[in-house]
Design an enzyme around this catalytic site. Structure first.
Site, PDB file in Angstrom:
ATOM      1  CD  GLU A 182      68.338  14.300 114.203  1.00 36.29           C
ATOM      2  OE1 GLU A 182      67.244  14.658 114.672  1.00 36.29           O
ATOM      3  OE2 GLU A 182      69.233  13.779 114.891  1.00 36.29           O
ATOM      4  NE  ARG A 232      72.454  13.604 119.255  1.00 33.00           N
ATOM      5  CZ  ARG A 232      71.549  13.372 118.297  1.00 33.00           C
ATOM      6  NH1 ARG A 232      70.488  14.168 118.180  1.00 33.00           N
ATOM      7  NH2 ARG A 232      71.693  12.356 117.478  1.00 33.00           N
TER       8      ARG A 232
END
Length: 343
Positions: A56, A194
């Protein structure tokens, strides 16, 4: 073979055509798809050929511009809940962030499509090259926008505008939709922490349902020529259906797929239709585009309830059923360049 920089003049790859499997690994966030991809790269070090992983694009999202896109899209919803933004303004800003999410995927897809989009090949051996790409543009242009629409963060018009930019897939695309039971999914989400990301249960359920609807969309198209087949009999997509999709995971990977189970069904809306209930032509073109993109994509599902090694082995085993294309050997350095830049 070890993964890393792709050898341009290695004796292992001296033929004019390099047999290649192109895999997009996708699904709701926090399931474990990225870890599975990394473990497959490691496992393939002991097999013939080369395996490369495009992660990503976190650097692009979080550091390349003045705004952290990941944190920003959640912050907009927080500001809306506090009354600092109207629902309308928040929806427009959310659509802006969603377009920012899509940008690196579109750039990479455009770059790789000029390299990997050759004709399909039949090869019973292990592929020379496996490319694993963390998410297809479908994620940021279709799946996440629809999930945001279901929870009330985006308008249907904004979803259609993003979908209109969906690129066509060259031959040989393979999309793996990862799945996981909801209890383990939440456990993994809580464990990854995250920065800027939130555990939004409605969004999570919406994403899980949207990705299963994507699977059903492909299944439907394998047995029907178009989304128009049965459109006249399809019911209007109601607020009740929309609300159900954010309250729990209700769409399963069943064997049968009707039009009402697909992503197309969401667009059976009065505001998008004429007085006869037919989709307005410009909106119909958007659904045609989605249909055309899916034409060159095989879609698989992969349950990630096992250990990382077990999940990686299961992902690797899917390759025997995947479409394969070839890359011209002289273009191998372009893959290496793209991998270096995208990291």
């Amino acid at each position: 073979m070890a993964s890393g920089t792709i050898p341009v003049q290695n004796e292992e790859i001296i033929k004019s055509q390099v047999n290649t499997v192109r895999i997009y690994i996708d699904g709701a966030y926090g399931i474990g798809k990225s870890l599975t991809a990394k473990y497959l790269v490691r496992a393939d070090e002991n097999r013939p050929g080369y395996t490369y992983y495009f992660p990503e694009p976190m650097l692009y999202w979080r550091s390349l511009f003045e705004t952290d896109v990941v944190g920003g899209i959640y912050a907009v919803q927080d500001r809306k809940r506090r009354g600092e933004l109207s629902a309308e303004d928040a929806a427009y800003i959310t659509a802006h962030y969603q377009a920012r999410f899509a940008a690196p995927y579109l750039l990479l897809h455009s770059r790789l499509s000029t390299i990997t989009g050759y004709q399909k090949v039949v090869c019973e051996e292990h592929p020379d090259v496996t490319l694993i790409i963390d998410r297809h543009p479908l994620a940021s242009l279709v799946c996440f926008p629809l999930a945001r629409y279901f929870v009330g963060d985006m308008t249907l018009g904004s979803v259609l505008s993003l979908m209109a930019t969906l690129p066509r897939e060259p031959p040989g695309g393979n999309l793996v939709v990862t799945t996981l039971n909801i209890e383990e999914h939440l456990k993994r989400l809580r464990g990854r922490s995250r920065t800027g990301e939130q555990i939004d249960m409605k969004l999570i359920h919406a994403l899980r349902n949207v990705y299963m609807m994507l699977v059903h969309t492909k299944k439907f198209l394998t047995k029907n020529t178009s989304w128009r087949d049965g459109w006249g009999k399809l019911k209007i997509f109601s607020h009740y259906e929309r609300n159900r999709l954010v309250e729990t995971t209700i769409v399963s990977d069943s064997t049968e797929s009707d039009l009402c189970d697909t992503l197309f069904s969401v667009f059976k809306a009065r505001e998008l239709s004429d007085q006869n209930g037919d989709l307005l032509d410009m909106h119909a073109w958007v659904l045609d585009g989605l249909m055309e993109t899916l034409q060159n994509l095989q879609i698989f599902t992969l349950n990630l309830e096992g250990t990382p090694d077990e999940c990686a082995a299961a992902l690797g085993a899917l390759r025997q059923d995947m479409d394969m294309t070839f890359i011209a050997a002289c273009d191998m350095h372009r893959i290496s360049e793209a991998l270096t830049i995208y990291h």
